[in-house]
Design an enzyme around this catalytic site. Sequence first.
Site, PDB file in Angstrom:
ATOM      1  N   ARG A 196       0.847  -1.206   0.000  1.00  0.00           N
ATOM      2  CA  ARG A 196       0.000   0.000   0.000  1.00  0.00           C
ATOM      3  C   ARG A 196       0.873   1.242   0.000  1.00  0.00           C
ATOM      4  O   ARG A 196       0.594   2.223  -0.687  1.00  0.00           O
ATOM      5  CB  ARG A 196      -0.900   0.008   1.235  1.00  0.00           C
ATOM      6  CG  ARG A 196      -1.962  -1.059   1.192  1.00  0.00           C
ATOM      7  CD  ARG A 196      -2.904  -0.883   2.384  1.00  0.00           C
ATOM      8  NE  ARG A 196      -3.813  -2.005   2.447  1.00  0.00           N
ATOM      9  CZ  ARG A 196      -3.985  -2.790   3.498  1.00  0.00           C
ATOM     10  NH1 ARG A 196      -3.320  -2.559   4.617  1.00  0.00           N
ATOM     11  NH2 ARG A 196      -4.825  -3.787   3.455  1.00  0.00           N
ATOM     12  N   PHE A 230     -11.107  -5.504  -5.994  1.00  0.00           N
ATOM     13  CA  PHE A 230     -11.108  -6.359  -4.793  1.00  0.00           C
ATOM     14  C   PHE A 230     -10.589  -5.520  -3.612  1.00  0.00           C
ATOM     15  O   PHE A 230      -9.635  -5.891  -2.932  1.00  0.00           O
ATOM     16  CB  PHE A 230     -10.232  -7.604  -4.985  1.00  0.00           C
ATOM     17  CG  PHE A 230     -10.535  -8.390  -6.239  1.00  0.00           C
ATOM     18  CD1 PHE A 230     -11.549  -9.345  -6.248  1.00  0.00           C
ATOM     19  CD2 PHE A 230      -9.827  -8.163  -7.415  1.00  0.00           C
ATOM     20  CE1 PHE A 230     -11.824 -10.073  -7.398  1.00  0.00           C
ATOM     21  CE2 PHE A 230     -10.104  -8.885  -8.570  1.00  0.00           C
ATOM     22  CZ  PHE A 230     -11.097  -9.841  -8.565  1.00  0.00           C
ATOM     23  N   ASP A 258     -15.644  -3.829  -4.937  1.00  0.00           N
ATOM     24  CA  ASP A 258     -15.671  -5.103  -4.212  1.00  0.00           C
ATOM     25  C   ASP A 258     -17.100  -5.640  -4.284  1.00  0.00           C
ATOM     26  O   ASP A 258     -18.062  -4.868  -4.359  1.00  0.00           O
ATOM     27  CB  ASP A 258     -15.258  -4.910  -2.741  1.00  0.00           C
ATOM     28  CG  ASP A 258     -14.808  -6.208  -2.076  1.00  0.00           C
ATOM     29  OD1 ASP A 258     -13.596  -6.410  -1.905  1.00  0.00           O
ATOM     30  OD2 ASP A 258     -15.692  -7.029  -1.739  1.00  0.00           O
ATOM     31  N   SER A 259     -17.235  -6.960  -4.278  1.00  0.00           N
ATOM     32  CA  SER A 259     -18.578  -7.542  -4.377  1.00  0.00           C
ATOM     33  C   SER A 259     -19.285  -7.575  -3.022  1.00  0.00           C
ATOM     34  O   SER A 259     -20.466  -7.880  -2.951  1.00  0.00           O
ATOM     35  CB  SER A 259     -18.489  -8.961  -4.955  1.00  0.00           C
ATOM     36  OG  SER A 259     -17.645  -9.741  -4.134  1.00  0.00           O
ATOM     37  N   ALA A 271     -15.762  -7.702  -9.615  1.00  0.00           N
ATOM     38  CA  ALA A 271     -14.618  -6.968 -10.149  1.00  0.00           C
ATOM     39  C   ALA A 271     -14.293  -7.388 -11.582  1.00  0.00           C
ATOM     40  O   ALA A 271     -13.876  -6.557 -12.402  1.00  0.00           O
ATOM     41  CB  ALA A 271     -13.410  -7.192  -9.250  1.00  0.00           C
ATOM     42  N   ASP A 292      -6.119  -7.321  -6.527  1.00  0.00           N
ATOM     43  CA  ASP A 292      -5.772  -8.123  -5.342  1.00  0.00           C
ATOM     44  C   ASP A 292      -6.912  -9.086  -4.996  1.00  0.00           C
ATOM     45  O   ASP A 292      -7.591  -8.917  -3.981  1.00  0.00           O
ATOM     46  CB  ASP A 292      -5.484  -7.178  -4.158  1.00  0.00           C
ATOM     47  CG  ASP A 292      -5.035  -7.937  -2.909  1.00  0.00           C
ATOM     48  OD1 ASP A 292      -4.501  -9.051  -3.045  1.00  0.00           O
ATOM     49  OD2 ASP A 292      -5.232  -7.407  -1.799  1.00  0.00           O
ATOM     50  N   CYS A 324      -2.655 -14.322  -3.453  1.00  0.00           N
ATOM     51  CA  CYS A 324      -2.403 -14.768  -2.069  1.00  0.00           C
ATOM     52  C   CYS A 324      -2.659 -16.268  -1.932  1.00  0.00           C
ATOM     53  O   CYS A 324      -2.778 -16.780  -0.822  1.00  0.00           O
ATOM     54  CB  CYS A 324      -3.248 -13.974  -1.085  1.00  0.00           C
ATOM     55  SG  CYS A 324      -5.006 -14.107  -1.376  1.00  0.00           S
TER      56      CYS A 324
HETATM   57  N1  SAH Z   1      -7.045  -5.485  -1.263  1.00  0.00           N
HETATM   58  C1  SAH Z   1      -7.739  -5.700  -0.010  1.00  0.00           C
HETATM   59  C2  SAH Z   1      -7.883  -7.172   0.358  1.00  0.00           C
HETATM   60  C3  SAH Z   1      -8.591  -8.010  -0.680  1.00  0.00           C
HETATM   61  S1  SAH Z   1      -9.289  -9.463  -0.046  1.00  0.00           S
HETATM   62  C4  SAH Z   1      -7.053  -4.908   1.097  1.00  0.00           C
HETATM   63  O1  SAH Z   1      -6.015  -4.304   0.863  1.00  0.00           O
HETATM   64  O2  SAH Z   1      -7.571  -4.891   2.213  1.00  0.00           O
HETATM   65  C5  SAH Z   1     -10.287  -9.959  -1.367  1.00  0.00           C
HETATM   66  C6  SAH Z   1     -11.585  -9.176  -1.525  1.00  0.00           C
HETATM   67  O3  SAH Z   1     -12.192  -9.613  -2.734  1.00  0.00           O
HETATM   68  C7  SAH Z   1     -12.626  -9.379  -0.447  1.00  0.00           C
HETATM   69  O4  SAH Z   1     -12.976  -8.133   0.102  1.00  0.00           O
HETATM   70  C8  SAH Z   1     -13.857  -9.978  -1.171  1.00  0.00           C
HETATM   71  O5  SAH Z   1     -15.081  -9.449  -0.690  1.00  0.00           O
HETATM   72  C9  SAH Z   1     -13.610  -9.542  -2.582  1.00  0.00           C
HETATM   73  N2  SAH Z   1     -14.173 -10.369  -3.658  1.00  0.00           N
HETATM   74  C10 SAH Z   1     -14.206 -11.717  -3.752  1.00  0.00           C
HETATM   75  N3  SAH Z   1     -14.695 -12.085  -4.959  1.00  0.00           N
HETATM   76  C11 SAH Z   1     -14.972 -10.933  -5.632  1.00  0.00           C
HETATM   77  C12 SAH Z   1     -15.466 -10.633  -6.935  1.00  0.00           C
HETATM   78  N4  SAH Z   1     -15.764 -11.607  -7.790  1.00  0.00           N
HETATM   79  N5  SAH Z   1     -15.596  -9.340  -7.308  1.00  0.00           N
HETATM   80  C13 SAH Z   1     -15.270  -8.342  -6.444  1.00  0.00           C
HETATM   81  N6  SAH Z   1     -14.800  -8.566  -5.218  1.00  0.00           N
HETATM   82  C14 SAH Z   1     -14.629  -9.834  -4.813  1.00  0.00           C
END
Ligand code: SAH
Length: 394
Positions: free
Chosen positions: A214, A230, A252-253, A280, A298, A338
């Site tokens: 970040r 995400f 985010d979803s 996303a 991410d 991850c």
């Molecule tokens: N980048 C974030 C952490 C990401 S964790 C940070 O820095 O805090 C992954 C995220 O993806 C979660 O919040 C989850 O809700 C979201 N997610 C999972 N599948 C998704 C999709 N198909 N579209 C959008 N978001 C999604």
Amino acid sequence: MIKVFLKKGRDESLRRFHPWVFSGAIAQIQGSPAEGDIVAVYSAEGDYLACGHYQVGSIAVRILSFDADPTAPEFWTDSIGRALSVRRAALPKDGMTNCFRLVHGEGDGLPGLIIDWYDGVCVMQAHSVGMFRAKSQICEALKSVFGDELKAVYDKSSGTAPFKAGLELIDGYLYKAPGFGNAENVVLENGNKFYVNWEEGQKTGFFLDQRDNRALVGRYAAGRKVLNLFCYTGGFSIYALNNGAVSVDSVDSSAKAMMMVDRNVALNGCGNHTSVCADAIEYLGKVEAGKYDLMIVDPPAFAKHRGALKNALRAYQRLNAAAISKVAPGGLVFTFSCSQVVDKITFANTVFSAAAQTGRSVRILDRLCQGADHPVSIYHPEGEYLKGLLLYVE
Ligand code: SAH
């Protein structure tokens, strides 16, 4: 202590301090341990090797110690004290960060245990029956290591500890300091402010492993139009906004996550932000090419186990190809995985294939990983799970 004897020649990995004993390496067990009991492991020749938590499954023993006695009263305070010393050595001392991972499983010699520190609140997740059963000792050790600094210990193991009959997997407080009553804290990460809600949030409430990445986004954000895919509670978005991004769109979803993003944007007094609650991948598919010149990708772990690897790699490739093809000329893509089963070389190869698919000229400016408060034991390379690339796309 119940004794576990290994087959002849199967002691090599323990002699190299790898912290797991696989069930196939065991010749015989003297007695019948319950899951989570501490057992002592011996070579076929009868040499004492280590001791650890007994598990039913392919990993049969997760090692707690190669020398100390994990049943001794000082074991937990010593282990947590050592973990804290690592953080004190590794984290900046500028007073701008008051949240970090305090215990990172094998990386701290405590397989199956995660503890995150949110300005005095410890959120613990046990990933094994042994750690789950040790939680009151762990809580006592936290009290003794931190004294008055400790505000609460919250156990959030219901989603992580293996469900076994007789285990009551209900999240709750193991300790609250007098007067403590909140379910969330405002924490500081490199001077950026975030609400962290450990009761309602995903995992322990915040993704601490991305702190350094970040900060890197913050370094590149000035003057750029940012898309954070995400985004969860908006970690990357807030750094970009606080460091001069022209605009940030966060996707985010999870509707709950998007509400937290809005609260975090307000908390930091930022403008020029748009929250989008959407898939996303679909969102990216509809983005007009060139609209953004900094993207963060991410996603959650696409492969949770080896069997899912092939499909996961296809999904990473599609997602990265979409991002690389849509980013503006001279744009940056911060891309991550991850998934523990996707190693960094496999991930890089997948992103290479994605880039080739777009035909654009792509340079790697940086190789990214989890922060130092998520340490990797040199004897347990499997602990390195977060990897990323910073791409410059012409
Ligand atoms: N980048 C974030 C952490 C990401 S964790 C940070 O820095 O805090 C992954 C995220 O993806 C979660 O919040 C989850 O809700 C979201 N997610 C999972 N599948 C998704 C999709 N198909 N579209 C959008 N978001 C999604």
